[in-house]
Enzyme design. Structure first.
Site, PDB file in Angstrom:
ATOM      1  N   HIS A 370       0.836  -1.203   0.000  1.00 25.26           N
ATOM      2  CA  HIS A 370       0.000   0.000   0.000  1.00 25.26           C
ATOM      3  C   HIS A 370       0.871   1.254   0.000  1.00 25.26           C
ATOM      4  CE1 HIS A 370      -4.244  -1.331   0.610  1.00 25.26           C
ATOM      5  NE2 HIS A 370      -3.604  -2.463   0.856  1.00 25.26           N
ATOM      6  N   GLN A 391      -7.998   8.152  -2.647  1.00 31.63           N
ATOM      7  CA  GLN A 391      -7.392   9.317  -1.991  1.00 31.63           C
ATOM      8  C   GLN A 391      -8.070  10.616  -2.443  1.00 31.63           C
ATOM      9  OE1 GLN A 391      -3.237   9.574  -1.334  1.00 31.63           O
ATOM     10  NE2 GLN A 391      -2.918   7.340  -1.178  1.00 31.63           N
ATOM     11  N   PHE A 422       0.843   3.545   6.974  1.00 41.06           N
ATOM     12  CA  PHE A 422      -0.451   3.777   7.626  1.00 41.06           C
ATOM     13  C   PHE A 422      -1.548   3.490   6.610  1.00 41.06           C
ATOM     14  CE2 PHE A 422      -4.048   6.630   8.474  1.00 41.06           C
ATOM     15  CZ  PHE A 422      -4.384   6.236   9.765  1.00 41.06           C
ATOM     16  N   VAL A 426     -10.043   5.284   3.303  1.00 33.21           N
ATOM     17  CA  VAL A 426     -10.279   6.724   3.275  1.00 33.21           C
ATOM     18  C   VAL A 426     -11.715   7.060   2.882  1.00 33.21           C
ATOM     19  CG1 VAL A 426      -7.868   7.303   2.856  1.00 33.21           C
ATOM     20  CG2 VAL A 426      -9.387   6.878   0.909  1.00 33.21           C
TER      21      VAL A 426
END
Length: 470
Positions: A370, A391, A422, A426
């Site tokens: 990722h 995103q 992290f 989203v």
């Protein structure tokens, strides 16, 4: 590459979201009254069989008599043709109710008076097979031949071939064999839903109208079963009331001339019909009419089903659901997939099982595949199409210089501490929520974050699948 196992049963159906059904006249329930006409088509030495009938009669614990006629059994079936049929015919015609006949072809051939009465009443006469015998031990060729003979004899006796089919005493092959003929508007050898549905066989879409063995007078002759007509009538009333409250359902009711045609049993059916007339909200229809309505308002809709895809197509389509981890799709394709995995929820389950069963190092590799949130890959426009869209959905493609600096600082600190980026779904958050989660999770120990990140990977996969599958 050998074909992996595929599970043929469909235990998903419409699931939690059945279609919104608007029956004619604003009805809440479509009621299909089915009268099985089997008398003269049952097992009997006179019909070329090697034993007598033993199924669905008023003789408790009846057994077949090999090589012998069973006079009592024959006379009970005869009652259905001689008296029961006409009692039911009077009831239904006096009330103007549409009826679907499940007609055994050889039984219809031996009952010209009853067939003439069915036709005068405008009833739908569907096929109930060539003879009222078991199909389970027939070879495919034998059953295919029996089905074709039934259609031919039905057309001779009735004047036109049947547009609907129900075998009843079917084999595992019956639904496929009847559907393959592409000769029927509907088939009913199924008991798995309260609504019609479509099945796909090659290029052919076949409509299935599920039938019933519980809202059925056959339980006068089976255990556990009805003792009185009132038992039967009350069960029908309770079923109708529940379906009426739900709305948009189909209610099949199975009847037999030699069973509910008896005076004490028909009384329960009469009570049910009176109850429906008083309450309202019912559309009495033949199965052909229900099929016609369904075809017009709920036509078949095809989509590419994961369980039916070949290896290369499956991996090409779903290899990016878990970021840069085609091996997860490859292993999932080799699992026992079926109808349950043709939805976003179902396929997500299969892919997640592979991910959960992987080694810790393999799972760590998925996490490290990722990208950083709003990191250098995003700035260089080198993210996958899925990550780019995700995103952007949270506004991470349009950060201020200060916001970008904050993300870069947090990304560096998180990777330095835990050894992987992290990860957060989203689409479930806005920019402020992501930053808050980032700062909170940075303080966690690595074991906790590994579990959290894996759960977020699964959530991201779920959201991606929802965009491409039902």
């Amino acid at each position: 590459m050998s074909n992996p196992p595929r599970y043929p049963r469909n235990m998903t159906g419409y699931g939690a979201r059945p279609p919104q059904v608007a029956w004619p006249e604003g009805a809440r329930v479509a009621i299909s009254l089915v009268l099985n006409y089997e008398e003269g088509g049952e097992n009997c030495l006179l019909h070329g069989d090697d034993q007598s009938e033993a199924f669905l009669s008023d003789i408790p614990g009846a057994q077949p008599w090999p090589g012998q006629r069973h006079w009592n059994m024959e006379s009970i079936y005869d009652y259905g043709a001689r008296a029961g049929f006409w009692r039911l015919h009077r009831l239904f015609t006096q009330r103007g109710l549409p009826i679907t006949i499940y007609g055994v072809a050889t039984a219809l051939a031996r009952s010209p008076e009853q067939v003439a009465a069915m036709k005068r009443a405008g009833w739908e006469i569907a096929s109930h097979g060539l003879k009222w015998v078991e199909h389970r031990d027939m070879s495919e060729e034998e059953e295919r031949a029996a089905i074709r003979q039934a259609i031919e004899l039905h057309a001779e006796v009735v004047g036109s071939p049947p547009r609907g089919w129900y075998t009843g005493r079917c084999s595992v092959n019956t639904v496929r064999l009847t559907a393959r003929l592409e000769a029927f508007d509907w088939i009913s050898d199924s008991y798995d839903d309260d609504l019609p549905y479509w099945i796909e066989l090659g290029d052919h879409d076949q409509l299935v109208l599920p039938y019933t063995l519980e809202a059925n007078d056959m339980r006068f002759a089976t255990a556990p079963g009805w003792v009185t007509g009132q038992d039967f009538g009350q069960y029908l009333i309770d079923s109708f009331d529940v379906l009426h409250a739900e709305g948009g359902r189909m209610f099949s009711i199975g009847l037999h001339c030699r069973l509910v045609g008896r005076p004490g049993k028909i009384a329960g059916l009469i009570r049910f019909l009176d109850h429906v007339a008083g309450k309202g909200g019912a559309w009495f229809a033949t199965r052909g009419e229900i099929a016609e309505h369904w075809r017009a308002h709920h036509p078949p809709r095809r989509f590419e089903r994961p369980s039916q895809m070949d290896h290369d197509s499956f991996v090409a389509r779903f290899g990016g659901i878990f970021e840069h981890s085609r091996w997860i799709a490859e292993r999932a394709w080799a699992m026992e997939l079926g109808h349950a995995h043709d939805s976003a929820t179902g396929l997500h389950s299969a892919l997640s099982r592979v991910f959960r069963a992987a080694t810790p190092n393999e799972r760590l590799g998925v996490l490290r595949a990722h990208p950083d949130l709003a990191g250098r890959l995003a700035q260089a426009k080198r993210l996958t199409a899925e990550s780019t869209a995700e995103q952007a959905s949270a506004g991470l493609d349009a950060l201020t210089d200060a916001e970008r600096a904050t993300f870069e600082r947090l990304n560096t600190a998180y990777v330095d501490k835990h050894g992987f980026p992290f990860i957060i779904a989203v689409r479930d958050h806005d920019k402020a929520g992501i930053l808050h989660a980032f700062e909170t999770r940075l303080a966690h120990d690595t074991e906790t974050e590994f579990a959290t990140a894996c759960a977020q990977v699964e959530r991201i996969a779920e959201l991606r699948l929802r965009e491409i599958l039902p």
